[in-house]
Design a protein around this motif. Structure first.
Motif, PDB file in Angstrom:
ATOM      1  N   ASP A   1       0.839  -1.210   0.000  1.00 47.38           N
ATOM      2  CA  ASP A   1       0.000   0.000   0.000  1.00 47.38           C
ATOM      3  C   ASP A   1       0.870   1.254   0.000  1.00 47.38           C
ATOM      4  OD1 ASP A   1      -2.306  -1.436  -0.097  1.00 47.38           O
ATOM      5  OD2 ASP A   1      -2.805  -1.243   2.033  1.00 47.38           O
ATOM      6  N   TYR A   2       1.945   1.248   0.797  1.00 49.46           N
ATOM      7  CA  TYR A   2       2.835   2.412   0.827  1.00 49.46           C
ATOM      8  C   TYR A   2       3.449   2.655  -0.554  1.00 49.46           C
ATOM      9  CZ  TYR A   2       7.013   5.194   1.374  1.00 49.46           C
ATOM     10  OH  TYR A   2       7.985   6.145   1.177  1.00 49.46           O
ATOM     11  N   TYR A   3       3.920   1.600  -1.188  1.00 49.02           N
ATOM     12  CA  TYR A   3       4.577   1.747  -2.492  1.00 49.02           C
ATOM     13  C   TYR A   3       3.583   2.179  -3.583  1.00 49.02           C
ATOM     14  CZ  TYR A   3       8.992  -0.640  -1.096  1.00 49.02           C
ATOM     15  OH  TYR A   3      10.193  -0.987  -0.531  1.00 49.02           O
ATOM     16  N   LYS A   4       2.431   1.531  -3.618  1.00 48.36           N
ATOM     17  CA  LYS A   4       1.574   1.743  -4.799  1.00 48.36           C
ATOM     18  C   LYS A   4       0.694   2.989  -4.702  1.00 48.36           C
ATOM     19  CE  LYS A   4      -2.313  -1.431  -3.666  1.00 48.36           C
ATOM     20  NZ  LYS A   4      -3.327  -0.514  -3.190  1.00 48.36           N
ATOM     21  N   ILE A  53      16.839   5.406 -12.571  1.00 53.15           N
ATOM     22  CA  ILE A  53      16.114   5.023 -11.344  1.00 53.15           C
ATOM     23  C   ILE A  53      15.805   6.249 -10.498  1.00 53.15           C
ATOM     24  CG2 ILE A  53      16.299   3.666  -9.224  1.00 53.15           C
ATOM     25  CD1 ILE A  53      17.927   1.602 -10.769  1.00 53.15           C
ATOM     26  N   ALA A  54      14.523   6.528 -10.313  1.00 55.32           N
ATOM     27  CA  ALA A  54      14.080   7.665  -9.493  1.00 55.32           C
ATOM     28  C   ALA A  54      14.299   7.328  -8.015  1.00 55.32           C
ATOM     29  CB  ALA A  54      12.598   7.936  -9.748  1.00 55.32           C
ATOM     30  N   PRO A  55      14.412   8.363  -7.166  1.00 52.06           N
ATOM     31  CA  PRO A  55      14.584   8.056  -5.741  1.00 52.06           C
ATOM     32  C   PRO A  55      13.288   7.531  -5.131  1.00 52.06           C
ATOM     33  CG  PRO A  55      14.294  10.420  -6.075  1.00 52.06           C
ATOM     34  CD  PRO A  55      14.364   9.800  -7.440  1.00 52.06           C
ATOM     35  N   THR A  56      13.374   6.386  -4.490  1.00 49.10           N
ATOM     36  CA  THR A  56      12.225   5.915  -3.713  1.00 49.10           C
ATOM     37  C   THR A  56      12.731   5.493  -2.340  1.00 49.10           C
ATOM     38  OG1 THR A  56      12.406   3.703  -4.694  1.00 49.10           O
ATOM     39  CG2 THR A  56      10.752   5.171  -5.641  1.00 49.10           C
ATOM     40  N   VAL A  78      10.677  17.288 -14.086  1.00 53.03           N
ATOM     41  CA  VAL A  78       9.225  17.443 -14.171  1.00 53.03           C
ATOM     42  C   VAL A  78       8.631  16.189 -13.533  1.00 53.03           C
ATOM     43  CG1 VAL A  78       7.262  17.608 -15.738  1.00 53.03           C
ATOM     44  CG2 VAL A  78       9.407  18.788 -16.282  1.00 53.03           C
ATOM     45  N   SER A  79       7.892  16.388 -12.437  1.00 53.56           N
ATOM     46  CA  SER A  79       7.427  15.226 -11.666  1.00 53.56           C
ATOM     47  C   SER A  79       6.256  15.630 -10.799  1.00 53.56           C
ATOM     48  CB  SER A  79       8.576  14.749 -10.761  1.00 53.56           C
ATOM     49  OG  SER A  79       8.124  13.824  -9.791  1.00 53.56           O
ATOM     50  N   ASN A  80       5.268  14.733 -10.667  1.00 47.90           N
ATOM     51  CA  ASN A  80       4.222  14.955  -9.661  1.00 47.90           C
ATOM     52  C   ASN A  80       4.356  13.946  -8.524  1.00 47.90           C
ATOM     53  OD1 ASN A  80       3.035  12.584 -10.688  1.00 47.90           O
ATOM     54  ND2 ASN A  80       1.584  13.713 -11.986  1.00 47.90           N
ATOM     55  N   GLY A  92       2.099  10.936  -8.349  1.00 48.14           N
ATOM     56  CA  GLY A  92       0.703  11.138  -7.931  1.00 48.14           C
ATOM     57  C   GLY A  92       0.511  11.058  -6.430  1.00 48.14           C
ATOM     58  N   ARG A  93       1.567  11.283  -5.662  1.00 51.10           N
ATOM     59  CA  ARG A  93       1.492  11.059  -4.212  1.00 51.10           C
ATOM     60  C   ARG A  93       1.337  12.340  -3.401  1.00 51.10           C
ATOM     61  NH1 ARG A  93       3.643   5.944  -2.860  1.00 51.10           N
ATOM     62  NH2 ARG A  93       5.013   6.502  -1.139  1.00 51.10           N
ATOM     63  N   GLN A  94       1.347  13.511  -4.076  1.00 53.20           N
ATOM     64  CA  GLN A  94       1.294  14.748  -3.309  1.00 53.20           C
ATOM     65  C   GLN A  94      -0.092  15.387  -3.373  1.00 53.20           C
ATOM     66  OE1 GLN A  94       3.491  14.125  -1.131  1.00 53.20           O
ATOM     67  NE2 GLN A  94       4.234  16.230  -1.120  1.00 53.20           N
ATOM     68  N   PHE A 148      12.367  13.818 -16.494  1.00 57.18           N
ATOM     69  CA  PHE A 148      10.939  13.540 -16.382  1.00 57.18           C
ATOM     70  C   PHE A 148      10.712  12.285 -15.549  1.00 57.18           C
ATOM     71  CE2 PHE A 148       7.393  10.997 -17.819  1.00 57.18           C
ATOM     72  CZ  PHE A 148       6.347  11.908 -17.859  1.00 57.18           C
ATOM     73  N   ASP A 149       9.653  12.257 -14.728  1.00 61.76           N
ATOM     74  CA  ASP A 149       9.176  10.975 -14.187  1.00 61.76           C
ATOM     75  C   ASP A 149       7.680  11.021 -13.974  1.00 61.76           C
ATOM     76  OD1 ASP A 149       8.375  11.748 -11.515  1.00 61.76           O
ATOM     77  OD2 ASP A 149      10.378  11.378 -10.736  1.00 61.76           O
ATOM     78  N   GLY A 150       7.090   9.813 -13.855  1.00 63.49           N
ATOM     79  CA  GLY A 150       5.654   9.703 -13.568  1.00 63.49           C
ATOM     80  C   GLY A 150       4.933   8.820 -14.562  1.00 63.49           C
ATOM     81  N   GLY A 151       4.664   7.581 -14.158  1.00 60.54           N
ATOM     82  CA  GLY A 151       3.804   6.701 -14.956  1.00 60.54           C
ATOM     83  C   GLY A 151       4.499   5.931 -16.061  1.00 60.54           C
ATOM     84  N   VAL A 152       5.824   5.991 -16.117  1.00 58.31           N
ATOM     85  CA  VAL A 152       6.528   5.267 -17.191  1.00 58.31           C
ATOM     86  C   VAL A 152       6.512   3.765 -16.875  1.00 58.31           C
ATOM     87  CG1 VAL A 152       8.775   4.922 -18.297  1.00 58.31           C
ATOM     88  CG2 VAL A 152       7.979   7.233 -17.736  1.00 58.31           C
ATOM     89  N   MET A 182      12.111   6.211 -13.428  1.00 62.26           N
ATOM     90  CA  MET A 182      11.007   5.345 -12.965  1.00 62.26           C
ATOM     91  C   MET A 182      11.135   5.101 -11.471  1.00 62.26           C
ATOM     92  SD  MET A 182      10.988   2.336 -15.733  1.00 62.26           S
ATOM     93  CE  MET A 182      12.747   2.171 -15.635  1.00 62.26           C
ATOM     94  N   GLY A 183      10.013   5.151 -10.773  1.00 60.27           N
ATOM     95  CA  GLY A 183       9.996   4.858  -9.334  1.00 60.27           C
ATOM     96  C   GLY A 183       9.510   3.443  -9.058  1.00 60.27           C
ATOM     97  N   ARG A 184       8.208   3.240  -9.159  1.00 62.74           N
ATOM     98  CA  ARG A 184       7.619   1.960  -8.737  1.00 62.74           C
ATOM     99  C   ARG A 184       8.143   0.746  -9.508  1.00 62.74           C
ATOM    100  NH1 ARG A 184       3.637   5.865  -8.539  1.00 62.74           N
ATOM    101  NH2 ARG A 184       2.627   6.223  -6.521  1.00 62.74           N
ATOM    102  N   PRO A 185       8.355   0.842 -10.836  1.00 62.03           N
ATOM    103  CA  PRO A 185       8.836  -0.366 -11.532  1.00 62.03           C
ATOM    104  C   PRO A 185      10.107  -0.949 -10.916  1.00 62.03           C
ATOM    105  CG  PRO A 185       8.108   1.258 -13.127  1.00 62.03           C
ATOM    106  CD  PRO A 185       8.070   1.935 -11.772  1.00 62.03           C
TER     107      PRO A 185
END
Ligand SMILES: Cc1cc2nc3c(=O)[nH]c(=O)nc-3n(C[C@H](O)[C@H](O)[C@H](O)COP(=O)(O)O)c2cc1C
Ligand SMILES: CCCCCCC(=O)C(=O)O
Length: 383
Positions: free
Chosen positions: A24-27, A76-79, A254-256, A259-261, A287-291, A327-330
């Motif tokens: 849940d935290y990750y997704k 790799i985006a920071p997670t 460029v990042s949202n 979608g976590r904020q 850029f990041d978000g949804g890739v 990319m973050g979540r992938p």
């Protein structure tokens, strides 16, 4: 073992194996998760216009980022807290980035220290993501440690004066399990940071320790603390992009924030053209978000491309383009699959997909991906 063939397969696997609190935290995204969903939907509304008969027998996916060559145009985006996905956590993802010749951004909130990541992947291009703490000594210390450890840039996250409300984290009363530590804060200052974290949710941690009073001038001050390039992550408007340029940052992400904020901010891909148009070639844009697929990388690279007329007299034009998509979540799904090997597989899947798309679309190199090769779906309904 189940063999994933695309990033969706890694995600499906992670959804089965990760504990509920971690998953849940990750997704999760903030609020109703409209922006989280739109990060994907917006990509699906873009169409690729391929070109034929262009001799694509030899191809290259390499690009230049901050003057350094990267083998791939995605990194790799920071997670935060990657050890929740696999015991090797950030060590595994940094090593995978090193193996694949791509960029690794380490989160301030990592479960492996700056120094351990540096030692594990000495040849990777590593950047450090910075959250600015109210205690400026804590902040300055992180920056110094990153610099000494060979990190090549500081990526300041500017979209988080407070954390977005991720409803499942609130429902789950999400906390870091006791066997995991915020590895950059072991020691005197660190103890206070870590202790405050235990027993409170992430929202409380952020509210108590991150500095909500930040202003643009603080970015100027940060520049004086280090010789490393400063990048700002979390820009969603041309106004802020131009402000960042004025302050003298080296790059904009460029990042949202996946979608976590704020729920209802635009998809990152919707914002990209506005920012590229305003900023042009003044600073690098990432850029990041949804890739989740190579077609997304292709679309982001195309929308990030901008024709800049260099010498009007000679009519010579150069195309500047965004050189990195993150990319973050992938990556977390890759970690959950099989640590370093899983992240490497994620990067390899995307690499072979991108080679495939570029070749069929008639692009031999990243600079062949031009703005007119991607249009919004409405382009066709107007015909
Ligand atoms: C679980 C998780 C933790 C994150 N932690 C951080 C962080 O510590 N610092 C940061 O700047 N961004 C963080 N982000 C945001 C990512 O860097 C990135 O902007 C986002 O994940 C991109 O979207 P994607 O997951 O769709 O690729 C995090 C995102 C996720 C999903
Ligand atoms: C315990 C501190 C929480 C940091 C959260 C990292 C992050 O950016 C996220 O989106 O989650």
């Amino acid at each position: 073992m189940y063999t994933p063939v695309c990033i969706q397969d890694f995600e499906t696997h992670a959804f089965k194996v990760l504990p509920k609190g971690t998953l849940d935290y990750y997704k999760s995204g903030a609020g109703q998760q409209l922006t989280l969903a739109n990060n994907r939907t917006a990509f699906s509304k873009l169409r690729i216009r391929p070109r034929c008969l262009r001799n694509v027998r030899t191809r290259s996916l390499s690009t230049t980022v901050m003057g350094t060559k990267a083998a791939l145009p995605f990194g790799i985006a920071p997670t935060a807290m990657q050890k929740l996905a696999h015991p090797d956590g950030e060590l595994a993802s940094a090593r995978a980035a090193e193996k694949m010749g791509t960029i690794f951004i380490l989160s301030t909130i990592s479960t492996t220290s700056i120094e351990d990541v540096a030692a594990a992947a000495p040849n990777a291009t590593k950047w450090f993501q910075l959250y600015i703490y109210k205690d400026r000594e804590v902040t300055a210390n992180l920056v110094k440690r990153a610099e000494i450890s060979g990190f090549k840039a500081i990526v300041v996250t500017v979209d988080s004066p407070m954390f977005g409300i991720r409803r499942d984290d609130v429902r789950n009363n999400f906390k870091m399990p006791p066997h995991i530590t915020l590895a950059n804060f072991v020691g005197e200052k660190a103890t206070s940071v870590s202790k405050r974290q235990s027993g409170s949710g992430i929202g409380n941690y952020v509210a108590s320790l991150f500095d909500a009073s930040l202003e643009w001038e603080d970015i100027r001050s940060l520049k004086k603390l280090t010789t490393l390039p400063i990048m700002v992550k979390g820009i969603l408007t041309k106004e802020d992009a131009l402000k960042a340029v004025e302050i003298g940052v080296s790059a904009i992400v460029v990042s949202n924030h996946g979608g976590r904020q704020i729920d209802s901010v635009p998809a990152s891909i919707e914002v990209l053209p506005e920012i590229v148009k305003a900023v042009g070639s003044k600073v690098e844009i990432y850029f990041d978000g949804g890739v989740r697929e190579a077609v997304d990388v292709f679309k982001a690279l195309a929308l990030g491309a901008k024709m800049v007329s260099l010498y009007l007299v000679s009519n010579y034009c150069k195309v500047f383009f965004i050189s990195q998509v993150f990319m973050g979540r992938p990556i977390l799904w890759g970690l959950a699959y099989n640590g370093e090997e899983g992240v490497t597989k994620v990067l390899k899947v995307l690499k072979s997909e991108l080679e495939n798309v570029m070749t069929i679309a008639g692009c031999r190199s990243i600079s062949d991906i031009k703005p007119d090769m991607v249009v919004h779906e409405s382009y066709y309904s107007r015909l």
